[in-house]
Every structure is written in C-alpha cells, then in structure tokens.
Design a protein around this motif. Structure first.
Motif, PDB file in Angstrom:
ATOM      1  N   PRO A   1     -11.066   0.038  -9.099  1.00 59.79           N
ATOM      2  CA  PRO A   1     -11.467   1.275  -8.409  1.00 59.79           C
ATOM      3  C   PRO A   1     -11.656   1.106  -6.912  1.00 59.79           C
ATOM      4  O   PRO A   1     -11.333   2.004  -6.141  1.00 59.79           O
ATOM      5  N   GLU A   2     -12.188  -0.048  -6.470  1.00 62.93           N
ATOM      6  CA  GLU A   2     -12.415  -0.226  -5.038  1.00 62.93           C
ATOM      7  C   GLU A   2     -11.101  -0.192  -4.267  1.00 62.93           C
ATOM      8  O   GLU A   2     -10.990   0.453  -3.222  1.00 62.93           O
ATOM      9  N   LYS A   3     -10.078  -0.856  -4.791  1.00 66.74           N
ATOM     10  CA  LYS A   3      -8.752  -0.785  -4.179  1.00 66.74           C
ATOM     11  C   LYS A   3      -8.229   0.648  -4.218  1.00 66.74           C
ATOM     12  O   LYS A   3      -7.646   1.146  -3.258  1.00 66.74           O
ATOM     13  N   GLY A   4      -8.429   1.292  -5.356  1.00 71.03           N
ATOM     14  CA  GLY A   4      -7.935   2.656  -5.508  1.00 71.03           C
ATOM     15  C   GLY A   4      -8.533   3.603  -4.485  1.00 71.03           C
ATOM     16  O   GLY A   4      -7.824   4.405  -3.866  1.00 71.03           O
ATOM     17  N   PHE A   5      -9.847   3.526  -4.283  1.00 69.48           N
ATOM     18  CA  PHE A   5     -10.497   4.398  -3.305  1.00 69.48           C
ATOM     19  C   PHE A   5     -10.036   4.085  -1.884  1.00 69.48           C
ATOM     20  O   PHE A   5      -9.910   4.980  -1.053  1.00 69.48           O
ATOM     21  N   ARG A   6      -9.779   2.807  -1.602  1.00 68.86           N
ATOM     22  CA  ARG A   6      -9.313   2.448  -0.263  1.00 68.86           C
ATOM     23  C   ARG A   6      -7.915   3.007   0.003  1.00 68.86           C
ATOM     24  O   ARG A   6      -7.648   3.577   1.065  1.00 68.86           O
ATOM     25  N   TYR A   7      -7.029   2.866  -0.988  1.00 70.26           N
ATOM     26  CA  TYR A   7      -5.689   3.432  -0.842  1.00 70.26           C
ATOM     27  C   TYR A   7      -5.756   4.958  -0.733  1.00 70.26           C
ATOM     28  O   TYR A   7      -5.034   5.581   0.056  1.00 70.26           O
ATOM     29  N   ALA A   8      -6.624   5.572  -1.549  1.00 66.59           N
ATOM     30  CA  ALA A   8      -6.750   7.028  -1.541  1.00 66.59           C
ATOM     31  C   ALA A   8      -7.235   7.532  -0.183  1.00 66.59           C
ATOM     32  O   ALA A   8      -6.774   8.567   0.314  1.00 66.59           O
ATOM     33  N   LEU A   9      -8.152   6.800   0.426  1.00 61.99           N
ATOM     34  CA  LEU A   9      -8.653   7.190   1.741  1.00 61.99           C
ATOM     35  C   LEU A   9      -7.529   7.142   2.783  1.00 61.99           C
ATOM     36  O   LEU A   9      -7.376   8.061   3.594  1.00 61.99           O
ATOM     37  N   ASN A  10      -6.731   6.089   2.746  1.00 61.28           N
ATOM     38  CA  ASN A  10      -5.609   5.978   3.687  1.00 61.28           C
ATOM     39  C   ASN A  10      -4.599   7.094   3.467  1.00 61.28           C
ATOM     40  O   ASN A  10      -4.043   7.640   4.429  1.00 61.28           O
ATOM     41  N   TYR A  11      -4.361   7.433   2.208  1.00 57.25           N
ATOM     42  CA  TYR A  11      -3.419   8.518   1.924  1.00 57.25           C
ATOM     43  C   TYR A  11      -3.959   9.849   2.434  1.00 57.25           C
ATOM     44  O   TYR A  11      -3.240  10.633   3.064  1.00 57.25           O
ATOM     45  N   ALA A  12      -5.244  10.107   2.150  1.00 55.36           N
ATOM     46  CA  ALA A  12      -5.832  11.383   2.561  1.00 55.36           C
ATOM     47  C   ALA A  12      -5.829  11.549   4.074  1.00 55.36           C
ATOM     48  O   ALA A  12      -5.731  12.671   4.586  1.00 55.36           O
ATOM     49  N   ARG A  13      -5.920  10.467   4.809  1.00 53.10           N
ATOM     50  CA  ARG A  13      -5.918  10.542   6.271  1.00 53.10           C
ATOM     51  C   ARG A  13      -4.558  10.979   6.815  1.00 53.10           C
ATOM     52  O   ARG A  13      -4.482  11.566   7.885  1.00 53.10           O
ATOM     53  N   ARG A  14      -3.477  10.684   6.069  1.00 58.81           N
ATOM     54  CA  ARG A  14      -2.144  10.847   6.647  1.00 58.81           C
ATOM     55  C   ARG A  14      -1.239  11.852   5.947  1.00 58.81           C
ATOM     56  O   ARG A  14      -0.450  12.535   6.604  1.00 58.81           O
ATOM     57  N   TYR A  15      -1.330  11.958   4.620  1.00 61.70           N
ATOM     58  CA  TYR A  15      -0.216  12.588   3.897  1.00 61.70           C
ATOM     59  C   TYR A  15      -0.609  13.739   2.969  1.00 61.70           C
ATOM     60  O   TYR A  15       0.101  14.028   2.005  1.00 61.70           O
ATOM     61  N   LEU A  16      -1.688  14.423   3.248  1.00 62.89           N
ATOM     62  CA  LEU A  16      -2.097  15.521   2.374  1.00 62.89           C
ATOM     63  C   LEU A  16      -1.130  16.695   2.417  1.00 62.89           C
ATOM     64  O   LEU A  16      -1.159  17.560   1.536  1.00 62.89           O
ATOM     65  N   THR A  17      -0.277  16.749   3.424  1.00 58.59           N
ATOM     66  CA  THR A  17       0.708  17.835   3.507  1.00 58.59           C
ATOM     67  C   THR A  17       2.071  17.419   2.945  1.00 58.59           C
ATOM     68  O   THR A  17       3.039  18.177   3.032  1.00 58.59           O
ATOM     69  N   SER A  18       2.148  16.233   2.364  1.00 58.07           N
ATOM     70  CA  SER A  18       3.392  15.774   1.747  1.00 58.07           C
ATOM     71  C   SER A  18       3.683  16.592   0.490  1.00 58.07           C
ATOM     72  O   SER A  18       2.760  17.036  -0.208  1.00 58.07           O
ATOM     73  N   PRO A  19       4.966  16.802   0.158  1.00 55.98           N
ATOM     74  CA  PRO A  19       5.272  17.496  -1.106  1.00 55.98           C
ATOM     75  C   PRO A  19       4.867  16.687  -2.336  1.00 55.98           C
ATOM     76  O   PRO A  19       4.867  17.214  -3.446  1.00 55.98           O
ATOM     77  N   TYR A  20       4.516  15.410  -2.130  1.00 54.67           N
ATOM     78  CA  TYR A  20       4.049  14.573  -3.242  1.00 54.67           C
ATOM     79  C   TYR A  20       2.529  14.552  -3.348  1.00 54.67           C
ATOM     80  O   TYR A  20       1.981  13.864  -4.217  1.00 54.67           O
ATOM     81  N   ALA A  21       1.831  15.286  -2.491  1.00 54.35           N
ATOM     82  CA  ALA A  21       0.371  15.212  -2.453  1.00 54.35           C
ATOM     83  C   ALA A  21      -0.264  15.698  -3.745  1.00 54.35           C
ATOM     84  O   ALA A  21      -1.363  15.259  -4.097  1.00 54.35           O
ATOM     85  N   SER A  22       0.416  16.576  -4.473  1.00 55.54           N
ATOM     86  CA  SER A  22      -0.139  17.045  -5.744  1.00 55.54           C
ATOM     87  C   SER A  22      -0.189  15.903  -6.762  1.00 55.54           C
ATOM     88  O   SER A  22      -1.122  15.810  -7.562  1.00 55.54           O
ATOM     89  N   GLN A  23       0.818  15.016  -6.732  1.00 60.73           N
ATOM     90  CA  GLN A  23       0.781  13.838  -7.599  1.00 60.73           C
ATOM     91  C   GLN A  23      -0.393  12.942  -7.214  1.00 60.73           C
ATOM     92  O   GLN A  23      -1.098  12.416  -8.082  1.00 60.73           O
ATOM     93  N   PHE A  24      -0.589  12.764  -5.921  1.00 64.15           N
ATOM     94  CA  PHE A  24      -1.729  11.982  -5.455  1.00 64.15           C
ATOM     95  C   PHE A  24      -3.033  12.592  -5.953  1.00 64.15           C
ATOM     96  O   PHE A  24      -3.932  11.868  -6.404  1.00 64.15           O
TER      97      PHE A  24
END
Length: 436
Positions: free
Chosen positions: A200-223
């Motif tokens: 989970p700690e790795k998961g939350f770290r990756y999720a934070l990096n994703y949320a900072r950059r790519y929430l408007t990606s067409p793949y963001a719903s999968q995220f």
C-alpha cells in the motif's frame, strides 16, 4: 494565456509539417519516419495531458506513418533514427504487421533481431515468452530513444510473474520519460501492481504522482478504479491522510466520484462504517441542486446496511430509489441486494431448515450485466471518457490488453451476491440447530 500560446506554437511547429507532407505524395515520400514519429509522440503526450481533441490526430498520424514505413526503401533504415522510429511506432499502438514486414525485409541487419523478435512475440500476445531475452537486450538501450518503451514493455510482460520486479522496470521507464505517455502508463500500472502485491505504501506514492500530473488523461478512470481498491483495502488512520493528500489534487466532481466509488466498493465488501463515511462525504460534496450524488450516496449506504440489523430499513431505502436514478449495473446490484434481504428475512420453512447442508446453491435471479467503465451511477464520470470507448491505446499496450476491462460481468456485483449467500447459509445453519 502565454502557456496556451506556447502550446499552440509548439503544435504548429511539430504537427503542421507532417500534415503538409501528408497532403502531397511527393513530400510524404521525402519525409523521414523519425520526424513523423516526433510529431506522433507530441500528440500522444498531449492526449494524456488532457488535450482529448488530439485523439483524432493520433489515429490519422498512425495511419500515415504506417503507409510511410511500408513505402520506405530499405536504405532509409540505414539511419538508426528511422529504425528507432519503426520500433516506437510498433510500441505506440501501430500496426504490428508493419513491424513484421520491415523485419522480414531487413537483409542489411539494420534492425536488432533480439528486439524485433521480442516485440513481435509481445505484440502477438506472447509477452510471457520475451522476459528472458528482452531483459538481456534492454539494458543496452537504456539511454536510447527506444529505452523507455522497452522498459515499459518489460514491465508489462513481467507483471503477472513478478509484480515487484515489474514495478522496477516501470520506475526506469517513467523516470527516463517524464511528462509523457510512457510515464502516465507506468504510473497507472504501478498503482495496480502495488495493490496486487499488497504494497500500500508504494501504491499511495504512485497514486500521488499520478494525481499530480494525469487526472485529465483518458485513462484516469482506470486509475480511479485502482485507487479505490487501494483505499478500501487499506483504509486506516494513516491511510486516511494519504488519501486526503491525493484527493487535494482533484476538483470537487472528481473527489465526489472517488467517494462514491469507495462507498460502492466498501458496501459490497461488507465494510459498513467505511461505506457510510464515504457516502456522507460524497453527499457533502454534492453541488447545490444536484440530486444524483445524494441519491447514489444514500443507495450505497443502504446497500451496506443490508447484511446488518437494519436490514428492513435498508431494504425500504434502496427499494424507494427510482430505476432512472441508477445505472444498469447498480440496478442489478439493487436486485441482488433485494434477493439477499428477502432470503435473510424470509420465514423459515421445512426446506430452509436443510439448506445449510444442501449442495444446491442459492442463486438470486439477476440479469447479466455489462461492466460500464468509469460510470458510478446514471451520469458520466468526471474523469472523462474511458480510453477504450475513446479508441485510445496506451504506449506498450497490445490490442488484447486495451480491452481487458470489458468483462461480461460485474465482479463487484458477483462478490456481493456471494457474500449474501454466505449470510443466508449462516442463518440457515442457526435455524437448523434450533430445530434439533
């Protein structure tokens, strides 16, 4: 304003020469493949950074590059940049048959057969067979133009065998290609693998990096779906802080959508306090006059209460919601909840006293449901149109992998029914004991 102007100028510099070349056959023949690939990469990066209007340009350019590569004389590939262009094209959603065509015609040895053979196997759906060979060849390309793509491919191929090792390849891919479709894909898939590996700690770290950059990606719903799995599976006091931090990078509609998805998943998983908490927060974030979030929040809160002592009130609550307020899969979930509640509250009869020891399964009658990516209720997700519906394919993704979410059933619905059956069997066992 200056940023928009700069973006427009960059697009015109990169894309207009390609479009001009496409308009004239002679120019097209003279245009080097590596120049066309640069424009394709810019367009694909623009898509994951939120410019969904570039999706049609991406399709157009993939077709144009395919024609250019097939029409190119073999001498064109004496330039290593054009070889790299052909490989990047194949790993960017291009026609895999074109790579086969080029590799078969390569009598001069311009293409590295270790790489082309591995990619041909991967693109034909045999990713598990390439790990050993490509893992030996890829380090030689670590600092090359195709390096990030190859490490992304390796991560994909290794993800089922060794998720932890696959994340290492994803880390290298994203760190060598920041701000690109490569980083977007590597981060999103790393969150998924962290969930699978129970990190989970790795998961939350990756999720934070994703949320900072790519929430408007067409793949963001999968995220968002994977992030919900992470949040529900590891929801404690420490995780709440990480979740809140990630949510700060989302606007109100996206925060509300995440809470609704958490409420749904928690209700199905039998985590009533979390389902209630997430439902309340989703309702608090509802815009003035917006009824749908409140309806869905109440629905998921009622769903969570079905296997509790409040089963009668919960059943009345979810039954009062009009069909039009729910998506097809939530209507099926409500039908399943009704069937479970009816079985729990049904007066015992001679048959029920023996059900706990019967091999005949209890199967509430529910229609088959098709999964609806990115849709919690009757409205569209604020995370944007799902990539599969938009016709977008991520870097390093095979055709099969791009549709792997289109399952014929809703796993969450199936899980709720299974939990319901278990509850009914427990009650029947108690009744059986009282009847003896």
């Amino acid at each position: 304003m200056l940023l928009r102007l700069r973006s427009a100028l960059m697009r015109s510099v990169l894309v207009l020469p390609v479009m001009a070349g496409m308009a004239h056959a002679n120019d097209l023949e003279a245009l080097a493949p590596f120049k066309m690939i640069r424009s394709l990469q810019y367009v694909q990066d623009s898509v994951v950074l939120g410019d969904h209007s570039a999706i049609e340009m991406q399709r157009f350019m993939l077709g144009a590059i395919d024609k250019r590569l097939r029409a190119a004389d073999t001498s064109v590939f004496a330039d290593p940049r054009n070889v790299d262009a052909a490989l990047v094209y194949a790993m960017s959603g291009g026609n895999p048959e074109t790579l086969n065509y080029l590799a078969d015609r390569d009598v001069a040895g311009n293409f590295d057969t270790r790489v082309t053979d591995a990619l041909r196997q991967y693109l034909s759906g045999k990713g598990g067979l390439i790990v050993e060979s490509l893992s030996k060849a890829a380090p030689e390309y670590r600092n090359s133009r195709v390096g990030p793509y190859l490490f992304l491919i390796l991560g994909n191929a290794l993800s089922q065998q060794d998720p932890v090792e696959a994340m290492k390849y994803y880390d290298w891919a994203r760190l060598t290609a920041p701000g690109t479709i490569i980083e977007e894909a590597a981060l999103r898939r790393s969150v998924f693998l962290a969930v699978q590996a129970n990190l989970p700690e790795k998961g939350f770290r990756y999720a934070l990096n994703y949320a900072r950059r790519y929430l408007t990606s067409p793949y963001a719903s999968q995220f968002a779906d994977v992030f919900v799995e992470l949040a529900v599976g590891h929801f404690d006091e420490a995780a709440q802080e990480r979740i809140s931090e990630i949510l700060t990078f989302m606007d109100v509609p996206r925060q509300r959508e995440v809470y609704l998805r958490v409420a749904r998943r928690a209700a199905i998983s039998g985590k009533q306090p979390l389902a209630k908490l997430a439902s309340e927060r989703a309702e608090q974030l509802a815009a003035d006059g917006a009824t749908e979030p409140s309806v869905l929040a109440n629905f998921y809160a009622g769903l969570a209460a079905v296997p509790s002592s409040d089963v009668f009130a919960a059943t009345r609550s979810i039954a009062a919601i009009p069909d039009a307020e729910l998506s097809p899969r939530d209507r099926a979930l409500r039908d399943a909840a009704r069937a479970v509640a009816d079985a729990v509250t049904r007066p015992p009869d001679d048959e029920s006293l023996t059900q706990a020891f019967s091999d005949r399964p209890i199967r509430p009658a529910t229609p088959p449901v098709e999964a609806e990516d990115g849709e919690t209720g009757s409205g569209l997700s604020p995370f944007g149109e799902p990539a599969a519906k938009a016709g977008v394919r991520a870097a390093g993704e095979t055709k099969q992998a791009s549709v792997d979410t289109a399952d014929a059933s809703d796993p969450a619905h199936d899980g709720f029914v299974a939990k319901g059956r278990s509850k009914v069997e427990e009650i029947d066992a108690l009744l059986r004991g009282e009847g003896q």
